[in-house]
Motif scaffolding. Structure first.
Motif, PDB file in Angstrom:
ATOM      1  N   ARG A 138       0.833  -1.203   0.000  1.00 51.14           N
ATOM      2  CA  ARG A 138       0.000   0.000   0.000  1.00 51.14           C
ATOM      3  C   ARG A 138       0.869   1.254   0.000  1.00 51.14           C
ATOM      4  O   ARG A 138       0.522   2.269  -0.625  1.00 51.14           O
ATOM      5  CB  ARG A 138      -0.923   0.010   1.226  1.00 51.14           C
ATOM      6  N   GLY A 139       1.993   1.190   0.696  1.00 53.26           N
ATOM      7  CA  GLY A 139       2.915   2.318   0.697  1.00 53.26           C
ATOM      8  C   GLY A 139       3.486   2.574  -0.679  1.00 53.26           C
ATOM      9  O   GLY A 139       3.623   3.731  -1.112  1.00 53.26           O
ATOM     10  N   LEU A 140       3.828   1.496  -1.387  1.00 51.50           N
ATOM     11  CA  LEU A 140       4.355   1.634  -2.751  1.00 51.50           C
ATOM     12  C   LEU A 140       3.295   2.189  -3.700  1.00 51.50           C
ATOM     13  O   LEU A 140       3.627   2.810  -4.713  1.00 51.50           O
ATOM     14  CB  LEU A 140       4.845   0.270  -3.257  1.00 51.50           C
ATOM     15  N   ASN A 141       2.045   1.979  -3.349  1.00 47.18           N
ATOM     16  CA  ASN A 141       0.950   2.484  -4.182  1.00 47.18           C
ATOM     17  C   ASN A 141       0.519   3.894  -3.810  1.00 47.18           C
ATOM     18  O   ASN A 141      -0.468   4.406  -4.329  1.00 47.18           O
ATOM     19  CB  ASN A 141      -0.254   1.542  -4.101  1.00 47.18           C
ATOM     20  N   GLY A 142       1.246   4.524  -2.891  1.00 46.05           N
ATOM     21  CA  GLY A 142       0.986   5.917  -2.588  1.00 46.05           C
ATOM     22  C   GLY A 142       0.385   6.203  -1.230  1.00 46.05           C
ATOM     23  O   GLY A 142       0.299   7.369  -0.828  1.00 46.05           O
ATOM     24  N   GLU A 143      -0.032   5.162  -0.510  1.00 46.65           N
ATOM     25  CA  GLU A 143      -0.596   5.379   0.825  1.00 46.65           C
ATOM     26  C   GLU A 143       0.535   5.620   1.829  1.00 46.65           C
ATOM     27  O   GLU A 143       1.574   4.952   1.779  1.00 46.65           O
ATOM     28  CB  GLU A 143      -1.415   4.164   1.252  1.00 46.65           C
ATOM     29  N   ARG A 144       0.315   6.538   2.746  1.00 46.34           N
ATOM     30  CA  ARG A 144       1.322   6.828   3.762  1.00 46.34           C
ATOM     31  C   ARG A 144       1.198   5.815   4.894  1.00 46.34           C
ATOM     32  O   ARG A 144       0.153   5.732   5.541  1.00 46.34           O
ATOM     33  CB  ARG A 144       1.145   8.249   4.293  1.00 46.34           C
ATOM     34  N   VAL A 145       2.251   5.040   5.140  1.00 47.75           N
ATOM     35  CA  VAL A 145       2.197   3.957   6.122  1.00 47.75           C
ATOM     36  C   VAL A 145       3.223   4.201   7.226  1.00 47.75           C
ATOM     37  O   VAL A 145       4.215   4.902   7.034  1.00 47.75           O
ATOM     38  CB  VAL A 145       2.455   2.598   5.449  1.00 47.75           C
ATOM     39  N   ILE A 192      26.216  -8.185   1.187  1.00 50.16           N
ATOM     40  CA  ILE A 192      24.901  -8.398   0.565  1.00 50.16           C
ATOM     41  C   ILE A 192      23.769  -8.032   1.519  1.00 50.16           C
ATOM     42  O   ILE A 192      22.911  -7.201   1.169  1.00 50.16           O
ATOM     43  CB  ILE A 192      24.772  -9.859   0.063  1.00 50.16           C
ATOM     44  N   PRO A 193      23.712  -8.634   2.734  1.00 47.99           N
ATOM     45  CA  PRO A 193      22.628  -8.218   3.645  1.00 47.99           C
ATOM     46  C   PRO A 193      22.723  -6.750   4.063  1.00 47.99           C
ATOM     47  O   PRO A 193      21.698  -6.107   4.315  1.00 47.99           O
ATOM     48  CB  PRO A 193      22.789  -9.150   4.852  1.00 47.99           C
ATOM     49  N   LEU A 194      23.943  -6.213   4.113  1.00 46.71           N
ATOM     50  CA  LEU A 194      24.114  -4.808   4.462  1.00 46.71           C
ATOM     51  C   LEU A 194      23.449  -3.913   3.420  1.00 46.71           C
ATOM     52  O   LEU A 194      22.670  -3.006   3.758  1.00 46.71           O
ATOM     53  CB  LEU A 194      25.598  -4.465   4.576  1.00 46.71           C
ATOM     54  N   VAL A 195      23.739  -4.163   2.142  1.00 41.38           N
ATOM     55  CA  VAL A 195      23.157  -3.365   1.061  1.00 41.38           C
ATOM     56  C   VAL A 195      21.639  -3.517   1.028  1.00 41.38           C
ATOM     57  O   VAL A 195      20.900  -2.536   0.862  1.00 41.38           O
ATOM     58  CB  VAL A 195      23.773  -3.764  -0.295  1.00 41.38           C
ATOM     59  N   LEU A 196      21.158  -4.745   1.205  1.00 44.60           N
ATOM     60  CA  LEU A 196      19.717  -4.986   1.189  1.00 44.60           C
ATOM     61  C   LEU A 196      19.017  -4.259   2.342  1.00 44.60           C
ATOM     62  O   LEU A 196      17.926  -3.702   2.162  1.00 44.60           O
ATOM     63  CB  LEU A 196      19.437  -6.490   1.270  1.00 44.60           C
ATOM     64  N   THR A 197      19.655  -4.247   3.507  1.00 42.54           N
ATOM     65  CA  THR A 197      19.058  -3.565   4.660  1.00 42.54           C
ATOM     66  C   THR A 197      19.042  -2.056   4.451  1.00 42.54           C
ATOM     67  O   THR A 197      18.074  -1.376   4.821  1.00 42.54           O
ATOM     68  CB  THR A 197      19.827  -3.910   5.950  1.00 42.54           C
ATOM     69  N   ILE A 198      20.110  -1.518   3.862  1.00 39.12           N
ATOM     70  CA  ILE A 198      20.148  -0.084   3.557  1.00 39.12           C
ATOM     71  C   ILE A 198      19.032   0.283   2.580  1.00 39.12           C
ATOM     72  O   ILE A 198      18.311   1.276   2.774  1.00 39.12           O
ATOM     73  CB  ILE A 198      21.523   0.309   2.982  1.00 39.12           C
ATOM     74  N   LEU A 199      18.845  -0.541   1.546  1.00 36.80           N
ATOM     75  CA  LEU A 199      17.780  -0.285   0.572  1.00 36.80           C
ATOM     76  C   LEU A 199      16.399  -0.402   1.221  1.00 36.80           C
ATOM     77  O   LEU A 199      15.482   0.366   0.903  1.00 36.80           O
ATOM     78  CB  LEU A 199      17.898  -1.271  -0.598  1.00 36.80           C
ATOM     79  N   TYR A 200      16.271  -1.338   2.132  1.00 38.13           N
ATOM     80  CA  TYR A 200      15.010  -1.521   2.870  1.00 38.13           C
ATOM     81  C   TYR A 200      14.685  -0.278   3.694  1.00 38.13           C
ATOM     82  O   TYR A 200      13.547   0.209   3.688  1.00 38.13           O
ATOM     83  CB  TYR A 200      15.151  -2.760   3.747  1.00 38.13           C
ATOM     84  N   CYS A 201      15.680   0.260   4.387  1.00 38.18           N
ATOM     85  CA  CYS A 201      15.475   1.482   5.179  1.00 38.18           C
ATOM     86  C   CYS A 201      15.089   2.653   4.281  1.00 38.18           C
ATOM     87  O   CYS A 201      14.185   3.432   4.612  1.00 38.18           O
ATOM     88  CB  CYS A 201      16.734   1.819   5.976  1.00 38.18           C
ATOM     89  N   LEU A 245      13.619   2.479   1.418  1.00 38.55           N
ATOM     90  CA  LEU A 245      12.262   2.237   0.929  1.00 38.55           C
ATOM     91  C   LEU A 245      11.227   2.668   1.958  1.00 38.55           C
ATOM     92  O   LEU A 245      10.254   3.360   1.625  1.00 38.55           O
ATOM     93  CB  LEU A 245      12.090   0.746   0.604  1.00 38.55           C
ATOM     94  N   VAL A 246      11.437   2.274   3.225  1.00 39.91           N
ATOM     95  CA  VAL A 246      10.480   2.619   4.279  1.00 39.91           C
ATOM     96  C   VAL A 246      10.390   4.133   4.450  1.00 39.91           C
ATOM     97  O   VAL A 246       9.299   4.700   4.565  1.00 39.91           O
ATOM     98  CB  VAL A 246      10.875   1.946   5.609  1.00 39.91           C
ATOM     99  N   ILE A 247      11.536   4.793   4.460  1.00 41.80           N
ATOM    100  CA  ILE A 247      11.553   6.248   4.615  1.00 41.80           C
ATOM    101  C   ILE A 247      10.871   6.927   3.427  1.00 41.80           C
ATOM    102  O   ILE A 247      10.162   7.924   3.588  1.00 41.80           O
ATOM    103  CB  ILE A 247      12.998   6.757   4.766  1.00 41.80           C
ATOM    104  N   TYR A 248      11.047   6.354   2.253  1.00 39.82           N
ATOM    105  CA  TYR A 248      10.444   6.926   1.048  1.00 39.82           C
ATOM    106  C   TYR A 248       8.927   6.788   1.072  1.00 39.82           C
ATOM    107  O   TYR A 248       8.196   7.778   0.887  1.00 39.82           O
ATOM    108  CB  TYR A 248      11.022   6.230  -0.185  1.00 39.82           C
ATOM    109  N   ILE A 249       8.417   5.574   1.337  1.00 42.01           N
ATOM    110  CA  ILE A 249       6.960   5.370   1.315  1.00 42.01           C
ATOM    111  C   ILE A 249       6.305   5.956   2.564  1.00 42.01           C
ATOM    112  O   ILE A 249       5.090   6.190   2.568  1.00 42.01           O
ATOM    113  CB  ILE A 249       6.603   3.877   1.176  1.00 42.01           C
ATOM    114  N   ASN A 250       7.093   6.202   3.595  1.00 44.01           N
ATOM    115  CA  ASN A 250       6.578   6.840   4.805  1.00 44.01           C
ATOM    116  C   ASN A 250       6.215   8.302   4.554  1.00 44.01           C
ATOM    117  O   ASN A 250       5.360   8.881   5.238  1.00 44.01           O
ATOM    118  CB  ASN A 250       7.621   6.731   5.918  1.00 44.01           C
ATOM    119  N   SER A 251       6.875   8.902   3.565  1.00 48.08           N
ATOM    120  CA  SER A 251       6.559  10.262   3.096  1.00 48.08           C
ATOM    121  C   SER A 251       6.640  11.325   4.183  1.00 48.08           C
ATOM    122  O   SER A 251       5.825  12.247   4.235  1.00 48.08           O
ATOM    123  CB  SER A 251       5.157  10.297   2.455  1.00 48.08           C
TER     124      SER A 251
END
Length: 436
Positions: A153-160, A197-206, A208-214
């Motif tokens: 839902r966050g990726l679709n524009g909803e603020r989560v 690998i997990p370091l880069v994935l975790t950074i991208l995950y953070c 993503l959350v900050i981005y969709i959190n808006s």
């Protein structure tokens, strides 16, 4: 119990005489608290009680080396000026004063002191504590939130915000973790290259959350923190570089700054979120503050303007711990719905001035000045690694900007991460200064 046994029980001893089981109990209980505070409250309450009580005992029984530490005086000063603020409120405006003084509003900031004592006893305990807190937040979408469906839902524009109080608080948590991962990336990769690998994935995950959190304040804080740290490293590199290297250094800095700025300025989601406040920003630019609409930022601006009247009336010790609520409830020109729905000022520094006056704000700032001075003194001595200093600088920059738009220091979310962060920093200082 015989008197001799009682006397020996309370007899003060050295840190070397601490039983291993007691140290491990303290460290494990802190780690459980750090991990569980956001999603498993029952475990957090029990573990924090154990950690705090045993920590105070450890400080009394084995912590004679830190007896005269200024942090203990900080607690007494905090208690005193909070009591004075309440007493003056009762005397001057008894109809608005609390019946009893709320002396925990500032003193709870210093719960990191007993926790830091245990963490200081083991060289790598700080990584366990910080890692536990980070892990507890990283899994929050599946603990306090709805997991993948909420992310979608966050990726679709909803603020989560995954049930972490509000969106601003979620962005604070994930922003601090992102900063920590970047500051300690080299250290993590030096353990094992496959951790990249997990370091880069975790950074991208953070990210993503900050981005969709808006959260606009988080975007601003992260951008300014990145600029601040990039400027620091550029200046540091520039001073050591030769003629050609200086040109390359400045070129890379300018290229990175312009590229990041362009990326942000051309992102539709970010631009749309910022433009929601275009009327407020236009009114501010023209100094027409009366016409600022009651948007998210507009409400903040109007409440800050209302707070100035209260600050002028009681500038030294403020209105007491409920000052921020008084501003919102007793400013007649604020709309009724704002008075009803908002009980605080969304700014730690203004709330500090309203609640505890200039004395309270100076106390808050001096606390940071003292911690900064203590930490960098040990870094310059070579007893604390520089990456800790980089993390501290980045955290302080990010934290300071975020607190301009939300009073994190007055909510459990801010107090929690402040406590965890300061526990690690103070543990590093104590270990370097007294226990190595």
């Amino acid at each position: 119990m015989p008197s001799s046994a009682i006397k020996n029980f309370f007899k003060r001893e050295t840190p070397e005489e601490q039983p291993t089981w007691l140290i491990l109990l303290g460290i494990v209980s802190i780690a459980i608290y750090a991990f569980s505070r956001t999603g498993f409250m029952d475990a957090a309450e029990i573990s924090s009680a154990i950690a705090t009580l045993t920590g105070f005992w450890g400080l009394y029984k084995y912590g004679k080396v830190v007896n005269s530490h200024i942090l203990f005086r900080f607690i007494w000063v905090a208690l005193i000026f909070q009591f004075i603020s309440w007493a003056l409120s009762v005397y001057v405006t008894p109809e608005w004063a609390r019946e009893t003084p709320q002396l925990d509003k500032i003193t709870r900031w210093f719960t990191f002191i007993p926790l830091a004592w245990w963490v200081a006893q083991r060289k790598n305990a700080v990584w366990l504590i910080w890692g536990s807190a980070a892990l507890g937040i990283l899994i929050s979408p599946w603990v306090t939130g709805e997991g993948i469906p909420e992310i979608i839902r966050g990726l679709n524009g909803e603020r989560v915000f995954f049930g972490l109080r509000q969106a601003q608080h979620t962005s604070l948590f994930f922003g601090i973790i992102l900063i920590g991962l970047l500051c300690f990336a080299r250290k993590i990769m030096s353990i094992n290259k496959w951790l990249t690998i997990p370091l880069v994935l975790t950074i991208l995950y953070c990210l993503l959350v900050i981005y969709i959190n808006s959260s606009r304040q988080a975007w601003l804080a992260l951008l300014l923190t990145a600029f601040f740290m990039a400027s620091y490293f550029t200046i540091k590199r520039f001073k050591r570089a030769t003629g050609k290297q200086k040109f390359v250094t400045i070129t890379l800095f300018l290229f990175g700054t312009i590229s990041l700025g362009s990326l942000v300025a051309t992102n539709e989601t970010i631009v749309d979120r910022v433009m929601e406040e275009r009327q407020s920003l236009s009114a501010i630019v023209t100094l027409d503050f009366d016409d600022v609409p009651y948007t998210s930022f507009g409400i903040r601006l109007h409440s800050w303007a209302a707070a100035t009247d209260f600050i002028k009336e009681k500038p030294i010790f403020g209105w007491g711990s409920n000052g921020r609520t008084l501003v919102m409830k007793h400013t007649e020109w604020l709309p009724n719905w704002v008075q009803k729905d908002f009980g605080h000022l969304h700014n730690t520094y203004i709330e500090m001035l309203v609640n505890f006056g200039i004395v309270g704000l100076i106390f808050y700032l001096f606390m940071w000045v003292y911690m900064t001075k203590s930490l960098f003194k040990e870094i310059h001595r070579g007893t604390i690694e520089r990456s800790i200093g980089y993390f501290y600088m980045s955290f302080l920059c990010f934290w300071s900007i975020m607190n301009c738009f939300e009073a994190y220091q007055n909510f459990w979310t801010g107090v929690f991460y402040f406590t965890v962060f300061m526990t690690g920093i103070q543990a590093k200082i104590w270990r370097a200064k007294y226990l190595i």
